[in-house]
Design a protein around this motif. Structure first.
Motif, PDB file in Angstrom:
ATOM      1  N   ARG A  82     -11.579   2.360  -9.744  1.00 38.78           N
ATOM      2  CA  ARG A  82     -10.341   2.948 -10.251  1.00 38.78           C
ATOM      3  C   ARG A  82     -10.344   3.066 -11.773  1.00 38.78           C
ATOM      4  O   ARG A  82      -9.765   4.005 -12.327  1.00 38.78           O
ATOM      5  CB  ARG A  82      -9.134   2.096  -9.818  1.00 38.78           C
ATOM      6  CG  ARG A  82      -8.850   2.101  -8.328  1.00 38.78           C
ATOM      7  CD  ARG A  82      -8.513   3.473  -7.774  1.00 38.78           C
ATOM      8  NE  ARG A  82      -7.522   4.207  -8.553  1.00 38.78           N
ATOM      9  CZ  ARG A  82      -6.206   3.994  -8.512  1.00 38.78           C
ATOM     10  NH1 ARG A  82      -5.719   3.044  -7.720  1.00 38.78           N
ATOM     11  NH2 ARG A  82      -5.382   4.714  -9.248  1.00 38.78           N
ATOM     12  N   GLU A 206       1.003  -4.388  -3.703  1.00 39.06           N
ATOM     13  CA  GLU A 206       0.392  -3.115  -4.082  1.00 39.06           C
ATOM     14  C   GLU A 206      -1.110  -3.167  -3.799  1.00 39.06           C
ATOM     15  O   GLU A 206      -1.732  -4.220  -3.904  1.00 39.06           O
ATOM     16  CB  GLU A 206       0.612  -2.826  -5.565  1.00 39.06           C
ATOM     17  CG  GLU A 206       2.066  -2.717  -5.988  1.00 39.06           C
ATOM     18  CD  GLU A 206       2.194  -2.531  -7.486  1.00 39.06           C
ATOM     19  OE1 GLU A 206       1.928  -1.413  -7.965  1.00 39.06           O
ATOM     20  OE2 GLU A 206       2.545  -3.516  -8.175  1.00 39.06           O
ATOM     21  N   GLU A 209      -6.122   0.637  -4.334  1.00 37.40           N
ATOM     22  CA  GLU A 209      -6.325   2.070  -4.213  1.00 37.40           C
ATOM     23  C   GLU A 209      -5.178   2.906  -4.771  1.00 37.40           C
ATOM     24  O   GLU A 209      -5.312   4.119  -4.948  1.00 37.40           O
ATOM     25  CB  GLU A 209      -6.553   2.439  -2.738  1.00 37.40           C
ATOM     26  CG  GLU A 209      -5.351   2.220  -1.817  1.00 37.40           C
ATOM     27  CD  GLU A 209      -5.170   0.784  -1.361  1.00 37.40           C
ATOM     28  OE1 GLU A 209      -4.274   0.540  -0.533  1.00 37.40           O
ATOM     29  OE2 GLU A 209      -5.933  -0.094  -1.824  1.00 37.40           O
ATOM     30  N   SER A 210      -4.034   2.277  -5.083  1.00 33.94           N
ATOM     31  CA  SER A 210      -2.870   3.064  -5.507  1.00 33.94           C
ATOM     32  C   SER A 210      -2.157   2.508  -6.736  1.00 33.94           C
ATOM     33  O   SER A 210      -1.105   3.021  -7.108  1.00 33.94           O
ATOM     34  CB  SER A 210      -1.866   3.157  -4.345  1.00 33.94           C
ATOM     35  OG  SER A 210      -1.459   1.853  -3.934  1.00 33.94           O
TER      36      SER A 210
END
Length: 699
Positions: A82, A206, A209-210
């Motif tokens: 990420r 959370e 990936e987001s």
């Protein structure tokens, strides 16, 4: 009337349109949706493993197709990691021009016959930006002309019984309901599904990936990260200068790659939080189980009753509500129901003033890695999950075929269950070699092409082994997994490179080669079995007489008089990659990873080979061979295969000139290459041998 004429002309228009198609060709999509869509080999996924297999299939001129759901190759790297820094080494400058050796330190390039098709063409950073990798893969596809079909999202895979000689086949169904059939399915989909653990309050967490990537989003926030792998530390490092405190929580202590020698453990490029933890700057690591915890959100009730104003972070943004970590069993009321109204006052263990995680968090982030997507396989085609990886990866045979799914092979990251936490098979610099091994298995099984081999006389073997341990990248990266097999045939041997050693009991069926009564040698690289302080005193062994105590990566030769069986493999000593052999030889570890010392490396290796081969492998100068030829009925093997065939090594220029004049050595004009020392046998030149490293008169 006009409507009537239009209706009458409609069939005529269709006819003319059909003629145009015949003359000018059908649209591209027409061929895609109306062809048989059958191939001998279907490769699922255009990531690095799928493209690597595509290269080998293309090179061997097989009927194959690579199916990719996205619009370009390597789509995983368009999203992950990420925070966009790869941790795969891209070491361009090694001081060597040897391409094979340089691949030991190039962890991103794929294999090909193009010496310039390397990752360094798109990035020269030691730890490159992740956006560089899809660019490299696109270049790889284009320059090699690989057959990739994009926009095909396979949602279901089932097995089919075929009447072809190969028997079982596979049917793949895409998002449009179209079928693709193949005799052999090569799954290289990687690991996309986030690994999740269900616990009380897991919906409040959370995912890696987001999560937001802007560090300002975490300004003055307390963050709890579940996990202690590279994704967890990567996330922590990106917000280290903004978050007020960061805690990492998982069942296991952090494992450092430079201690474990496993590239998947925490890399130094991501571990700055270890400094702030050990130097007591508010960050820290905590161990504890994930399944038994509870994450609870502290609602607004407490703040209303206490009369406190709503909290705001220093950036002026309203806090989202804070989270507490506790044990799920402590939340249960006597009636067995879980409490849903948790405040700081009634939270269990809140008043334990030494509970490590007693303070609330503004965010809880899950960074637990990824798992293989089993959902696209129906029962007839689904490989079992691997117990070694706790169900995250498929269970495979030693040659990467799904257990119970013949003709279905798993490549790339998802094949890591074979060497999980013990080698580099889950990473590009490792699986590019296991993919090549799978292709060689396919060539033998379906096309009767034997595993490639080189025939050597036994007097050449030592030099060839020295060349491999000093140059070869496959055994170096896939240590303890891929090894070179030397089939002994008396006066000569057959040399096979990079065979999966756990498949030795099936060696003959997988390679097409047979083991003779003379036995075989297996060459691998491995780390020592004794735990040691990686940076402490006494961490290395330098005395060749104690080579078996080497701790760092070093070559090991195993000699077997017969092929090991499955039972032998199952009952091998703990930590050993192979069963106990008839004889074993460790080459002492070397600080420079250069095993070419005449005393420490060459001499002990030669003596071990002589023991296994029952012959004298010493190398002699021409004058010695001349003397042996006059005084012995049977001169040493080196003299018989070298000197007596006019390939002897002459000790000095005077003797060399004398040998040429006597016709015992070829003249200068007879040499094809001016770069080759004419005093060396041809095989020593190919093996990269030298007088100092391979020819020791006094030994």
């Amino acid at each position: 009337l006009n409507l009537f004429l239009s209706v009458m002309d409609f069939p005529l228009l269709i006819f003319f349109a059909f003629l145009v198609m015949v003359v000018h060709g059908f649209p591209e999509d027409y061929h895609i949706h109306n062809s048989t869509r059958h191939h001998d080999y279907c490769v699922l996924g255009a990531g690095p493993a799928g493209l690597q297999m595509g290269y080998f299939l293309s090179k061997s001129q097989r009927d194959y197709i690579i199916l990719e759901r996205n619009s370009g190759p390597g789509s995983f790297f368009s999203i992950y990691p990420r925070h966009r820094k790869l941790i795969s080494i891209n070491k361009i400058y090694t001081g060597r021009q040897n391409r094979e050796f340089n691949l030991r330190h190039d962890w991103n390039s794929l294999l090909s016959d193009r010496p310039d098709l390397l990752f360094q063409r798109v990035s020269q950073e030691l730890y490159p930006d992740a956006d560089s990798f899809p660019i490299y893969l696109s270049m790889y596809v284009k320059e090699l002309g690989l057959k990739v079909q994009y926009g095909v999202d396979i949602g279901k895979i089932r097995a089919s019984e075929s009447e072809s000689p190969r028997g079982r086949g596979y049917i793949l169904v895409d998002q449009h309901g179209l079928d693709y059939t193949c005799s052999v399915l090569l799954v290289s989909t990687g690991m996309w599904d986030p690994q999740k653990v269900q616990f009380e309050g897991s919906d409040l967490v959370e995912g890696y990936e987001s999560i937001p990537l802007n560090p300002e989003e975490y300004k003055d926030q307390a963050v709890l990260i579940l996990g202690k792998g590279n994704s967890a530390f990567e996330t922590a490092q990106s917000i280290l200068g903004r978050a007020s405190r960061i805690h990492l929580y998982s069942p296991s202590p952090v494992r450092l790659a430079w201690q474990t020698h496993y590239v998947g453990d925490l890399r130094a490029v991501n571990n700055e939080l270890l400094d702030t933890y050990q130097l007591k700057s508010l960050d820290g690591l905590v161990e504890g189980g994930l399944e038994d915890i509870a994450i609870v959100k502290n609602g607004e009730d407490e703040r209303k009753h206490s009369g406190r104003k709503k909290q705001r972070c220093s950036s002026g943004k309203k806090r989202r509500g804070q989270f507490y970590l506790t044990l799920a069993e402590l939340l249960e009321h006597p009636d067995g129901k879980n409490s849903t109204k948790i405040t700081a006052a009634n939270l269990p263990v809140y008043h334990n003033d030494n509970f490590s995680l007693r303070q609330p968090y503004d965010r809880v982030i899950r960074c637990l890695g990824f798992r293989f997507n089993f959902s696209i396989f129906d029962g007839s085609a689904r490989p079992p999950s691997s117990e070694v990886t706790r169900g995250r990866l498929p269970g495979l045979t030693a040659w990467y075929e799904g257990q119970g799914t013949p003709g279905l092979f798993v490549l790339g990251t998802a094949s890591h269950s074979r060497d999980y936490r013990s080698s580099a098979g889950g990473f590009i610099h490792g699986f590019r070699y296991t993919v090549r091994a799978v292709h060689r298995v396919l060539e033998q099984r379906y096309h009767s092409n034997y595993w490639p081999s080189i025939k050597l006389s036994v007097s050449q073997l030592q030099s060839w082994l020295l060349r491999r341990v000093n140059e070869a990248s496959g055994p170096y990266q896939m240590f303890g997994v891929l090894g070179d097999i030397i089939l002994l045939r008396g006066s000569h041997c057959e040399y096979l490179e990079e065979f999966p050693i756990q498949a030795l009991p099936q060696f003959s069926s997988l390679s097409g080669h047979r083991v003779s009564k003379h036995g075989l040698l297996v060459l691998i690289l491995q780390y020592g079995l004794n735990p040691t302080d990686s940076l402490g005193p006494g961490r290395a062994e330098s005395e060749w007489t104690r080579a078996w105590r080497s701790n760092f990566l070093h070559p090991v030769l195993y000699y077997y008089d017969t092929l090991p069986s499955e039972k032998d493999l199952r009952h091998r000593p703990a930590g050993w990659p192979l069963p106990r052999p008839k004889a074993v030889h460790h080459m002492v570890e070397d600080f420079l990873t250069e095993w070419d010392g005449p005393i420490s490396h060459s001499q002990p290796l030669r003596r071990f080979l002589e023991h296994c081969l029952h012959t004298d492998l010493r190398a002699f100068y021409a004058e010695s061979c001349f003397r042996f030829s006059l005084t012995n009925r049977k001169p040493p093997l080196f003299c018989r295969q070298g000197y007596l065939r006019k390939h002897g090594v002459v000790g000095n220029s005077h003797l060399w000139q004398h040998a040429r004049e006597a016709g015992l050595m070829p003249s200068e004009q007879e040499y094809a290459s001016p770069d080759v020392d004419p005093s060396f046998p041809d095989y020593l030149t190919r093996a990269g041998a030298s007088v100092s490293s391979a020819i020791n008169v006094d030994f």
